[in-house]
Design a protein around this motif. Structure first.
Motif, mmCIF file in Angstrom:
data_model
loop_
_atom_site.group_PDB
_atom_site.id
_atom_site.type_symbol
_atom_site.label_atom_id
_atom_site.label_comp_id
_atom_site.label_asym_id
_atom_site.label_seq_id
_atom_site.Cartn_x
_atom_site.Cartn_y
_atom_site.Cartn_z
ATOM 1 N N GLU A 124 9.443 13.828 -2.764
ATOM 2 C CA GLU A 124 10.499 12.818 -2.609
ATOM 3 C C GLU A 124 10.089 11.758 -1.596
ATOM 4 O O GLU A 124 10.329 10.573 -1.788
ATOM 5 N N LYS A 125 9.460 12.211 -0.514
ATOM 6 C CA LYS A 125 8.988 11.251 0.488
ATOM 7 C C LYS A 125 7.993 10.288 -0.134
ATOM 8 O O LYS A 125 8.031 9.093 0.126
ATOM 9 N N GLN A 126 7.107 10.835 -0.948
ATOM 10 C CA GLN A 126 6.107 9.970 -1.551
ATOM 11 C C GLN A 126 6.781 8.961 -2.473
ATOM 12 O O GLN A 126 6.378 7.814 -2.533
ATOM 13 N N MET A 167 0.827 -1.210 0.000
ATOM 14 C CA MET A 167 0.000 0.000 0.000
ATOM 15 C C MET A 167 0.860 1.257 0.000
ATOM 16 O O MET A 167 1.917 1.296 0.627
ATOM 17 N N VAL A 168 0.384 2.292 -0.708
ATOM 18 C CA VAL A 168 0.997 3.626 -0.676
ATOM 19 C C VAL A 168 -0.025 4.548 -0.025
ATOM 20 O O VAL A 168 -1.181 4.571 -0.438
ATOM 21 N N PHE A 169 0.428 5.277 0.984
ATOM 22 C CA PHE A 169 -0.532 6.065 1.758
ATOM 23 C C PHE A 169 -0.588 7.514 1.279
ATOM 24 O O PHE A 169 0.305 8.001 0.590
ATOM 25 N N GLN A 170 -1.624 8.189 1.742
ATOM 26 C CA GLN A 170 -1.848 9.569 1.302
ATOM 27 C C GLN A 170 -0.766 10.513 1.810
ATOM 28 O O GLN A 170 -0.232 11.316 1.069
ATOM 29 N N VAL A 195 -0.736 -3.187 -5.731
ATOM 30 C CA VAL A 195 -0.427 -2.048 -4.873
ATOM 31 C C VAL A 195 -1.707 -1.246 -4.688
ATOM 32 O O VAL A 195 -2.380 -0.918 -5.661
ATOM 33 N N LEU A 196 -2.049 -0.983 -3.449
ATOM 34 C CA LEU A 196 -3.213 -0.149 -3.163
ATOM 35 C C LEU A 196 -2.717 1.265 -2.890
ATOM 36 O O LEU A 196 -1.841 1.457 -2.048
ATOM 37 N N CYS A 197 -3.233 2.245 -3.597
ATOM 38 C CA CYS A 197 -2.775 3.628 -3.424
ATOM 39 C C CYS A 197 -3.924 4.451 -2.877
ATOM 40 O O CYS A 197 -4.951 4.610 -3.537
ATOM 41 N N ASP A 198 -3.760 4.974 -1.681
ATOM 42 C CA ASP A 198 -4.818 5.782 -1.072
ATOM 43 C C ASP A 198 -4.472 7.254 -1.240
ATOM 44 O O ASP A 198 -3.667 7.796 -0.502
ATOM 45 N N GLU A 199 -5.040 7.889 -2.228
ATOM 46 C CA GLU A 199 -4.790 9.306 -2.529
ATOM 47 C C GLU A 199 -3.295 9.634 -2.522
ATOM 48 O O GLU A 199 -2.862 10.514 -1.786
ATOM 49 N N PRO A 200 -2.494 8.952 -3.330
ATOM 50 C CA PRO A 200 -1.047 9.136 -3.221
ATOM 51 C C PRO A 200 -0.571 10.515 -3.666
ATOM 52 O O PRO A 200 0.544 10.900 -3.324
ATOM 53 N N VAL A 201 -1.359 11.247 -4.427
ATOM 54 C CA VAL A 201 -0.851 12.523 -4.935
ATOM 55 C C VAL A 201 -1.624 13.731 -4.431
ATOM 56 O O VAL A 201 -1.295 14.862 -4.764
ATOM 57 N N SER A 202 -2.634 13.510 -3.586
ATOM 58 C CA SER A 202 -3.476 14.671 -3.285
ATOM 59 C C SER A 202 -2.793 15.656 -2.352
ATOM 60 O O SER A 202 -3.213 16.797 -2.253
#
Lengths: 218, 703
Positions: B521-523, B458-461, B538-545
């Motif tokens: 960079e952190k993201q 998972m990738v978090f917001q 991969v589950l991405c929860d609002e990765p770019v907002s």
């Protein structure tokens, strides 16, 4: 046609402690002729006009040159303004004809618009004249006709409008008032776009009991 | 219109404003040489990335610069009077009576311990000396003016008792109580949902017409700016680089930075097989180390030798269109061409993706969720027994096939995050099955086998809270490699560096700590860590907002590349419909714990729509002033998931409600010819007759 739609919102305002010299320059730069003077909460304290900024020569007569300079430098807006109790004001919900009546009767050129004691706008004679030009639809070309009809006759205006509508023409502007030189007559002014003078005249002459006193392309 | 006889003194005129912040390293010139005017009843949009000085200008106007900030030169003429150098007392009076501000977070502007009515009335009682009764009557009137339902009742409530959108309405109403000549709005809708945002933007436009207020509207969102602004100023690294009417900025951007911003934003009309975002390379220079020539030169694709030598002035390149670029005319004329195809080949292009349909038929789903329910138990308010549940996810079924991307959109509180949290195992489902690679995984993450953990990441917001602040980047990514891929210690470093290269970060980031990295960079580190074990999904929860547009573009491109190279399957949550369109093959629209429409991405954006999708599409801000959107606004807020409405859950807000059937009967799933399924009572034939929400009108003028 209410004051709130035709006034200038957020007018330039002056502070009571503003030096008169600054106020004068401010009015020239901004090209305005009146400045409402406000205190906290935009409460009206007075009104400065270009006239009130003129210094009374009588007051200066007894002073020498240096004293005059000092006197002028110390003079602030609150010393020369028309005090709030003498300023003619109006509310935003009043009609524009009411504003016009006040200006005519009190012989003033502008009315600060007050809502709950605070200045929310200002309406001037220029605003009203600008409204007259738009009422008469001066901006777009067309044919303007003045039709005179007897004041005591009911339905004269309706006949005029019906005759125009029957030809499928739209009316851009319509106004009317009692003929100033003889109250027995009433003058209606119509402005129509996309017709020729001759076409319009032909239609208007068919209306019984009414005479076309003026027709022109504007 | 009879406006032109009025005095042309702008409400606000800023001339050559320069602001510095004193720091231990010396003065930081945060804003330099900024000039602009705002007329009565006009909205000036100020746009730029974070840290470019937008808010500093706004704070400078009201002199809220803090202890270390000061205006070093320039003039701020407010209704003809210079605010610079005015005494604190005079400024306070002007601020209170004639300038108002609305900020991003309404909760910070409201006092949580006072009833709304009391804090609103206070403004009038203190400033205007009105008596309480009159003040309260006026407040109710103003709340009604901002379309607040049940205004008299709202006066008695505390701020936490109303929703975020309503709080912002209260703040706007409060700001307008004194009839300000200038309203400064700093990202006022950024914290709100799109549907609420659309309603607030409509409100701002209405109020501006009635109150003739000059508005300075700061936003990073080009779509919002296109909707509200009359004129736009673009700021970059503390300077104004372009200023023009809104149509000119969007249709004929003349500064390379403005053009760059436009290319970073996915358009609603784009999908991933036909477009690619072009992020601006590099990053905003620090105000202490500005390049000697044009400040944008190091990142500019058009830069020539002269650009590095002298700093361009902001000059008028066309009538009313100002830009600070030596070659503005040329650039506006030729526009920007994407790099040659040879260069573009490794990135996802049109040919890179097999047709969606072909792939879909062939494979079995890798992730299959059936009738899943996730309820949160809350203490019952009844005296005896009984439990109450927040039905966060209520009977959701989805399937994701290998290599596919599923997008999930919906307003906040619709259950999209709970859905992925349940899939990943952070929540336990109340009912239903979650099948991953044929294995049932409806169990908490702590009981899952290593193999499942490895393959489902998972990738978090918020990248700040997901990286361990005390471990270096290398250690954090390395841990995933050692644990999931069982790499021997000596190979880990090389593999981490390979991953960092893939993230376009490079070896020099290996030993850095999270606090030494920017948000983008952190993201990327978060993404590297998620893909380190080569997961299947991969589950991405609002990765770019949480990221700036140019960084957002880079991260989205990166995710696309990863997906293409590794064939990773993705579930992608976003509230931004244009991002989802750009990124996903299949889209699910969620409302109050349920999916209301699901289908191929291209089909979702065309009729037939579910009425909720239609409303979402009409609300999304589009960065193109030529686009016309149907104006469909949802009334009210999302009902509580504690007691969801019976029948169709959307019936309480649905603009196309049929009648009693919507309130009592659960709607059927209808399958459209275009492939999407719609959860609605309205017959499909009728839904198909809906007009498209988004239409492109003819260009208003040609430059």
């Amino acid at each position: 046609m209410l004051v709130k739609d035709y006034m200038t919102r957020h007018p330039l305002l002056a502070d009571p402690d503003m030096p008169v010299v600054d106020a004068q320059r401010f009015m020239v730069e901004a090209n305005v002729r009146r400045l409402p003077v406000v205190g906290d909460g935009k409460r009206l304290l007075g009104l400065v006009t270009r006239q009130s900024l003129l210094v009374d020569p009588g007051r200066l007569g007894s002073l020498n040159m240096w004293e005059i300079a000092g006197y002028l430098a110390r003079l602030t807006v609150k010393d020369v303004m028309i005090k709030a109790k003498d300023v003619i004001v109006i509310g935003p919900e009043a009609t524009i004809e009411e504003a016009a009546r006040l200006m005519v009767e009190k012989k003033v050129g502008c009315l600060p618009v007050l809502e709950d004691g605070a200045v929310v706008g200002i309406i001037t004679e220029t605003d009203l004249l600008a409204q007259l030009t738009s009422m008469m639809d001066l901006r777009s070309p067309g044919v303007r006709a003045t039709v005179r009809m007897p004041t005591d006759q009911v339905g004269g205006l309706a006949r005029l409008v019906n005759a125009i509508a029957a030809r499928g023409w739209g009316i851009n502007a319509l106004g009317g008032s009692v003929y100033p030189k003889d109250p027995a007559w009433w003058d209606a002014v119509v402005k129509i776009e996309g017709v020729t003078k001759e076409e319009l005249l032909a239609v208007l002459q068919q209306v019984p009991g009414e005479t076309v006193v003026d027709i022109r392309e504007v | 219109m009879i406006a032109d006889h009025r005095p042309r003194v702008p409400i606000l005129a800023v001339r050559d404003l320069a602001i510095v912040y004193a720091t231990r390293q010396g003065d930081v010139p945060a804003v330099r040489g900024v000039s602009f005017d705002i007329q009565r009843g006009e909205t000036l949009g100020i746009v730029g990335e974070s840290g470019c000085g937008k808010s500093t200008v706004a704070f400078g106007i009201v002199n809220f610069l803090g202890a270390n900030g000061r205006i070093v030169s320039g003039e701020i003429l407010f209704q003809g009077q210079n605010l610079v150098g005015k005494s604190e007392g005079d400024l306070r009076k002007i601020r209170g009576d004639r300038i108002a501000m609305v900020y991003q977070d309404p909760m910070q502007a409201l006092n949580p311990s006072m009833r709304l009515g009391d804090q609103m009335a206070e403004v009038l009682i203190v400033h205007r000396g009105m008596d309480r009764k009159a003040a309260e009557a006026k407040c109710i009137q103003m709340l009604e003016r901002v379309y607040m339902p049940d205004a008299a009742n709202v006066m008695k409530r505390y701020p936490h008792q109303i929703s975020g959108g309503q709080q912002q309405r209260v703040v706007i109403a409060m700001a307008l109580l004194n009839d300000p000549a200038l309203l400064i709005m700093d990202e006022p809708t950024t914290a709100l949902d799109v549907t609420v945002e659309a309603a607030v933007l409509d409100l701002i436009a209405d109020l501006q017409r009635d109150f003739d207020t000059a508005i300075m509207y700061i936003s990073h969102n080009l779509g919002v700016i296109a909707r509200v602004a009359d004129r736009v100023a673009v700021m970059y690294a503390g300077e104004m680089v372009e200023r023009a009417a809104v149509a000119d900025i969007f249709l004929r951007p003349s500064h390379p930075y403005t053009q760059g911003l436009m290319r970073c934003v996915p358009r609603l009309g784009q999908d991933k097989t036909s477009s690619y975002l072009y992020p601006i390379p590099g990053r905003v220079p620090s105000p202490q180390a500005l390049p000697p020539g044009c400040i944008f030169e190091p990142r500019c694709a058009f830069a020539r030798r002269e650009c590095g030598q002298r700093r361009p002035e902001l000059r008028e390149v066309a009538a009313g269109h100002w830009a600070s670029c030596l070659f503005a005319e040329e650039i506006a004329e030729q526009g920007w061409k994407p790099p040659a195809p040879a260069e573009k080949a490794p990135s996802p292009g049109a040919s890179a993706f097999p047709p969606v349909g072909a792939r879909r038929a062939a494979d079995r789903p890798i992730l299959k969720v059936e009738h899943m329910k996730t309820f949160y138990r809350v203490p019952s308010r009844r005296l005896f027994g009984g439990r109450e549940y927040v039905r966060a996810v209520d009977d959701v079924s989805i399937e994701v096939r290998p290599g596919e991307t599923l997008g999930i959109v919906g307003e906040s509180g619709c259950g999209k995050s709970t859905l992925v949290k349940t899939i990943i195992g952070l929540e336990t489902p109340t009912a239903g099955t979650v099948e991953f690679m044929g294995i049932d995984i409806a169990q908490p993450v702590s009981r899952r086998s290593l193999d499942i953990l490895k393959n489902l990441q998972m990738v978090f917001q918020n990248p700040d809270s997901t990286l361990n602040p005390s471990f270096s980047v290398g250690a954090q990514i390395g841990r995933a490699l050692r644990r999931f891929r069982k790499l021997p210690g000596r190979e880990v470093r090389a593999e981490v560096i390979r991953l960092l290269d893939l993230m376009k970060l490079g070896e020099r980031y290996y030993d850095r700590l999270p606090r030494q990295l920017s948000g983008g960079e952190k993201q990327r580190v978060g993404i590297a860590r998620a893909i380190a074990g080569r997961p299947e999904v991969v589950l991405c929860d609002e990765p770019v907002s949480a990221l700036d547009v140019s960084v957002q573009a880079a991260v989205l491109n990166l995710l696309l590349e990863i997906q293409q190279q590794m064939g990773t399957t993705m579930v992608f949550i976003a509230h931004d419909l244009s991002v989802v369109r750009f990124f996903c093959d299949t889209i699910a629209v969620m409302y109050l714990g349920q999916i209301v429409e699901i289908g191929p991405a291209e089909a979702i954006y065309m009729p037939p729509y579910h009425p909720y999708t239609e409303a979402l599409l009409s609300a999304v801000p589009i960065p193109d002033p030529r686009v016309e959107q149907a104006r469909i606004r949802l009334s009210g807020t999302v009902p509580s998931a504690l007691n969801p409405p019976a029948g169709c859950r959307f019936h309480t807000r649905c603009p196309r409600k049929l009648g009693a059937i919507c309130e009592t009967q659960t709607p059927p799933w209808q399958v459209a010819a275009t492939g999407q399924r719609i959860f609605c009572h309205i017959p499909l034939a009728e839904l198909s007759r809906m007009a498209s929400v988004i239409t492109l009108k003819e260009a208003p003028h040609a430059g």
